[in-house]
Design a protein around this motif. Structure first.
Motif, mmCIF file in Angstrom:
data_model
loop_
_atom_site.group_PDB
_atom_site.id
_atom_site.type_symbol
_atom_site.label_atom_id
_atom_site.label_comp_id
_atom_site.label_asym_id
_atom_site.label_seq_id
_atom_site.Cartn_x
_atom_site.Cartn_y
_atom_site.Cartn_z
ATOM 1 N N GLU A 156 0.807 -1.223 0.000
ATOM 2 C CA GLU A 156 0.000 0.000 0.000
ATOM 3 C C GLU A 156 0.840 1.274 0.000
ATOM 4 O O GLU A 156 0.518 2.230 -0.711
ATOM 5 C CB GLU A 156 -0.955 -0.017 1.197
ATOM 6 C CG GLU A 156 -1.934 1.152 1.204
ATOM 7 C CD GLU A 156 -2.879 1.089 2.388
ATOM 8 O OE1 GLU A 156 -3.843 1.870 2.415
ATOM 9 O OE2 GLU A 156 -2.649 0.253 3.297
ATOM 10 N N PRO A 157 1.955 1.362 0.777
ATOM 11 C CA PRO A 157 2.763 2.601 0.743
ATOM 12 C C PRO A 157 3.403 2.879 -0.617
ATOM 13 O O PRO A 157 3.813 4.018 -0.878
ATOM 14 C CB PRO A 157 3.827 2.353 1.809
ATOM 15 C CG PRO A 157 3.262 1.288 2.693
ATOM 16 C CD PRO A 157 2.456 0.419 1.789
ATOM 17 N N LYS A 158 3.520 1.866 -1.473
ATOM 18 C CA LYS A 158 4.154 2.054 -2.775
ATOM 19 C C LYS A 158 3.154 2.400 -3.880
ATOM 20 O O LYS A 158 3.559 2.681 -5.006
ATOM 21 C CB LYS A 158 4.907 0.773 -3.161
ATOM 22 C CG LYS A 158 5.951 0.348 -2.136
ATOM 23 C CD LYS A 158 6.614 -0.960 -2.524
ATOM 24 C CE LYS A 158 7.616 -1.406 -1.467
ATOM 25 N NZ LYS A 158 8.271 -2.687 -1.818
ATOM 26 N N ILE A 159 1.872 2.351 -3.546
ATOM 27 C CA ILE A 159 0.823 2.603 -4.536
ATOM 28 C C ILE A 159 0.206 3.965 -4.262
ATOM 29 O O ILE A 159 -0.174 4.277 -3.133
ATOM 30 C CB ILE A 159 -0.256 1.503 -4.488
ATOM 31 C CG1 ILE A 159 0.367 0.143 -4.780
ATOM 32 C CG2 ILE A 159 -1.379 1.803 -5.468
ATOM 33 C CD1 ILE A 159 -0.599 -1.010 -4.626
ATOM 34 N N THR A 160 0.115 4.811 -5.290
ATOM 35 C CA THR A 160 -0.424 6.159 -5.121
ATOM 36 C C THR A 160 -1.929 6.219 -5.304
ATOM 37 O O THR A 160 -2.577 7.128 -4.785
ATOM 38 C CB THR A 160 0.230 7.114 -6.131
ATOM 39 O OG1 THR A 160 -0.065 6.672 -7.467
ATOM 40 C CG2 THR A 160 1.734 7.151 -5.944
ATOM 41 N N GLU A 161 -2.505 5.276 -6.033
ATOM 42 C CA GLU A 161 -3.951 5.228 -6.249
ATOM 43 C C GLU A 161 -4.401 3.774 -6.217
ATOM 44 O O GLU A 161 -3.610 2.876 -6.533
ATOM 45 C CB GLU A 161 -4.340 5.865 -7.599
ATOM 46 C CG GLU A 161 -4.064 7.351 -7.692
ATOM 47 C CD GLU A 161 -4.515 7.920 -9.027
ATOM 48 O OE1 GLU A 161 -5.223 7.193 -9.777
ATOM 49 O OE2 GLU A 161 -4.178 9.074 -9.326
ATOM 50 N N PRO A 162 -5.662 3.502 -5.861
ATOM 51 C CA PRO A 162 -6.156 2.121 -5.883
ATOM 52 C C PRO A 162 -6.030 1.531 -7.287
ATOM 53 O O PRO A 162 -6.229 2.232 -8.284
ATOM 54 C CB PRO A 162 -7.623 2.252 -5.455
ATOM 55 C CG PRO A 162 -7.684 3.539 -4.693
ATOM 56 C CD PRO A 162 -6.685 4.439 -5.339
ATOM 57 N N VAL B 172 -2.031 0.055 -12.376
ATOM 58 C CA VAL B 172 -1.700 0.418 -10.994
ATOM 59 C C VAL B 172 -0.714 1.582 -11.046
ATOM 60 O O VAL B 172 0.381 1.446 -11.598
ATOM 61 C CB VAL B 172 -1.084 -0.764 -10.219
ATOM 62 C CG1 VAL B 172 -0.839 -0.343 -8.764
ATOM 63 C CG2 VAL B 172 -1.977 -1.981 -10.280
ATOM 64 N N LYS B 173 -1.102 2.729 -10.481
ATOM 65 C CA LYS B 173 -0.201 3.867 -10.381
ATOM 66 C C LYS B 173 0.578 3.751 -9.079
ATOM 67 O O LYS B 173 -0.010 3.600 -7.995
ATOM 68 C CB LYS B 173 -0.978 5.180 -10.415
ATOM 69 C CG LYS B 173 -1.616 5.471 -11.767
ATOM 70 C CD LYS B 173 -2.292 6.833 -11.774
ATOM 71 C CE LYS B 173 -2.895 7.124 -13.143
ATOM 72 N NZ LYS B 173 -3.557 8.460 -13.168
ATOM 73 N N CYS B 174 1.898 3.824 -9.200
ATOM 74 C CA CYS B 174 2.755 3.595 -8.036
ATOM 75 C C CYS B 174 3.894 4.605 -8.023
ATOM 76 O O CYS B 174 4.015 5.454 -8.919
ATOM 77 C CB CYS B 174 3.292 2.172 -8.050
ATOM 78 S SG CYS B 174 4.166 1.733 -9.573
ATOM 79 N N GLY C 85 8.265 -4.139 -9.768
ATOM 80 C CA GLY C 85 7.932 -4.997 -8.640
ATOM 81 C C GLY C 85 6.434 -5.195 -8.494
ATOM 82 O O GLY C 85 5.968 -6.304 -8.184
ATOM 83 N N VAL C 86 5.674 -4.130 -8.715
ATOM 84 C CA VAL C 86 4.213 -4.230 -8.640
ATOM 85 C C VAL C 86 3.697 -5.174 -9.717
ATOM 86 O O VAL C 86 2.807 -6.008 -9.466
ATOM 87 C CB VAL C 86 3.583 -2.829 -8.773
ATOM 88 C CG1 VAL C 86 2.071 -2.930 -8.978
ATOM 89 C CG2 VAL C 86 3.889 -1.991 -7.541
ATOM 90 N N GLN C 87 4.225 -5.064 -10.919
ATOM 91 C CA GLN C 87 3.793 -5.949 -12.002
ATOM 92 C C GLN C 87 4.039 -7.412 -11.660
ATOM 93 O O GLN C 87 3.155 -8.264 -11.821
ATOM 94 C CB GLN C 87 4.532 -5.579 -13.297
ATOM 95 C CG GLN C 87 4.077 -4.286 -13.942
ATOM 96 C CD GLN C 87 4.934 -3.937 -15.142
ATOM 97 O OE1 GLN C 87 6.002 -4.501 -15.335
ATOM 98 N NE2 GLN C 87 4.453 -3.004 -15.950
ATOM 99 N N ARG C 88 5.236 -7.733 -11.177
ATOM 100 C CA ARG C 88 5.579 -9.125 -10.883
ATOM 101 C C ARG C 88 4.696 -9.691 -9.771
ATOM 102 O O ARG C 88 4.191 -10.824 -9.858
ATOM 103 C CB ARG C 88 7.057 -9.231 -10.512
ATOM 104 C CG ARG C 88 8.003 -9.042 -11.684
ATOM 105 C CD ARG C 88 9.423 -9.378 -11.287
ATOM 106 N NE ARG C 88 9.986 -8.381 -10.398
ATOM 107 C CZ ARG C 88 10.693 -7.333 -10.798
ATOM 108 N NH1 ARG C 88 10.917 -7.162 -12.092
ATOM 109 N NH2 ARG C 88 11.179 -6.466 -9.934
ATOM 110 N N GLU C 89 4.512 -8.897 -8.701
ATOM 111 C CA GLU C 89 3.728 -9.386 -7.570
ATOM 112 C C GLU C 89 2.260 -9.575 -7.944
ATOM 113 O O GLU C 89 1.638 -10.598 -7.589
ATOM 114 C CB GLU C 89 3.853 -8.401 -6.405
ATOM 115 C CG GLU C 89 3.065 -8.776 -5.163
ATOM 116 C CD GLU C 89 3.563 -10.041 -4.501
ATOM 117 O OE1 GLU C 89 2.790 -10.650 -3.728
ATOM 118 O OE2 GLU C 89 4.729 -10.430 -4.754
#
Length: 317
Positions: free
Chosen positions: A250-256, A276-278, A285-289
């Motif tokens: 959650e801290p790495k994501i700027t919008e839901p 996902v805006k981050c 990293g967001v893409q892989r997870e």
């Protein structure tokens, strides 16, 4: 009275009392006229330098704080970006110091030249030959250092406009890498292969900053054409929502996360896209997870992937 008129009096071997008195009178007259003017010019030069430095400090601080102020007042996402990227703190301080130092040096040099020429004029020294020589030399240097001047001017505007800074990942057209140093003439960056690139500021036509603002993570999940699309979208929405509420991410994501829906239908494949805006640099990293979580969710829900080609091992019957 030019100061050179006082020099002949010093060449007299044994001056008489009348000559000494005349010399003293002229010296006093010169001190009360040109001497006072010279002192006044020097004082005005120091005062002008102080005022210029103070004005430069205020102007540069105002200009470099616009980005931080805009992000800090743009809502929750802006505040997250401002705090995470250090725009409001360290980067702001570095830009203020860099531009302030440059402009203060320029103002000091210009005011020193003006003050020196004014004092020389009051002393009665000939300025014509000096100015003529300086003009010819300036023209020669200008023609011989056009590229250098271009690099310096480009470097000034790059720093002033905060196009990029140390630590940013940028695309200069010729090289893509992390900025390690920014000077007025060149920018040094290191690419993913460890190669160090030195890019002249005057030769940069466009800059793509991958670290400014936010990054976008695009996740495309292909599924079989035979799967009910509503079921697929429901699984994707639930998984992305859980991902967005995860305390680790959650801290790495700027919008839901946003489920954009069906992006493409090709043959037996339906592609569902998620955005996902981050924070900058976190998109991979967001893409892989999220891909991993969506794959596990599809397996748990029994959602099949696209059918394999007939000639491939493990093709669907």
């Amino acid at each position: 009275m030019p100061v050179t008129d006082l020099f002949p009096l010093l060449d007299v071997a044994t001056p008489t009392a009348e000559e000494v008195s005349t010399y003293w009178d002229k010296l006093q007259e010169w001190a009360l006229t040109n001497g006072v003017k010279i002192v006044l010019v020097l004082v005005l030069g120091f005062v002008a330098r102080w005022a210029a430095h103070r004005l430069i400090g205020r102007v540069v601080a105002t200009m470099t704080s616009r980005t931080a102020s805009r992000l800090a007042t743009s809502g929750g996402a802006g505040r997250v970006l401002a705090n995470a990227t250090g725009i409001a703190n360290e980067r702001h301080r570095q830009r203020v110091e860099t531009m302030g130092s440059l402009l203060r040096s320029i103002s000091t040099f210009v005011l020193a030249i003006i003050t020196a020429l004014t004092v020389m004029a009051l002393l009665g020294l000939p300025l014509g030959p000096l100015l003529a020589s300086a003009g010819v030399g300036g023209v020669a240097i200008g023609f011989g250092a056009q590229s250098l001047v271009k690099d310096f001017l480009s470097g000034i505007f790059m720093i002033l406009e905060d196009q990029y800074g140390v630590g940013d990942v940028i695309d200069t057209g010729e090289a893509i890498g992390t900025v390690e140093e920014v000077t007025l003439r060149v920018t040094r960056l290191r690419d993913a292969n460890g190669v160090t690139w030195y890019v002249r500021n005057g030769e940069v036509i466009r800059i793509g900053n991958l670290s400014q603002g936010y990054a976008a993570a695009w996740i495309d999940m292909p599924v079989s054409y035979l799967e009910p699309i509503e079921k697929v979208l429901e699984v994707v929405r639930r998984t992305t929502e859980d991902f967005g509420n995860d305390p680790e991410w959650e801290p790495k994501i700027t919008e839901p996360p946003t489920v954009l829906g069906v992006d493409a239908i090709t043959g037996q494949t339906v592609t569902v896209r998620v955005l996902v805006k981050c924070l900058p640099g976190e998109n991979f990293g967001v893409q892989r997870e999220l891909r991993l979580r969506l794959k596990d969710a599809f397996d748990a829900a029994g959602i099949q992937g696209p059918p394999l080609p007939p000639f491939a091992t493990g093709a669907h019957s």
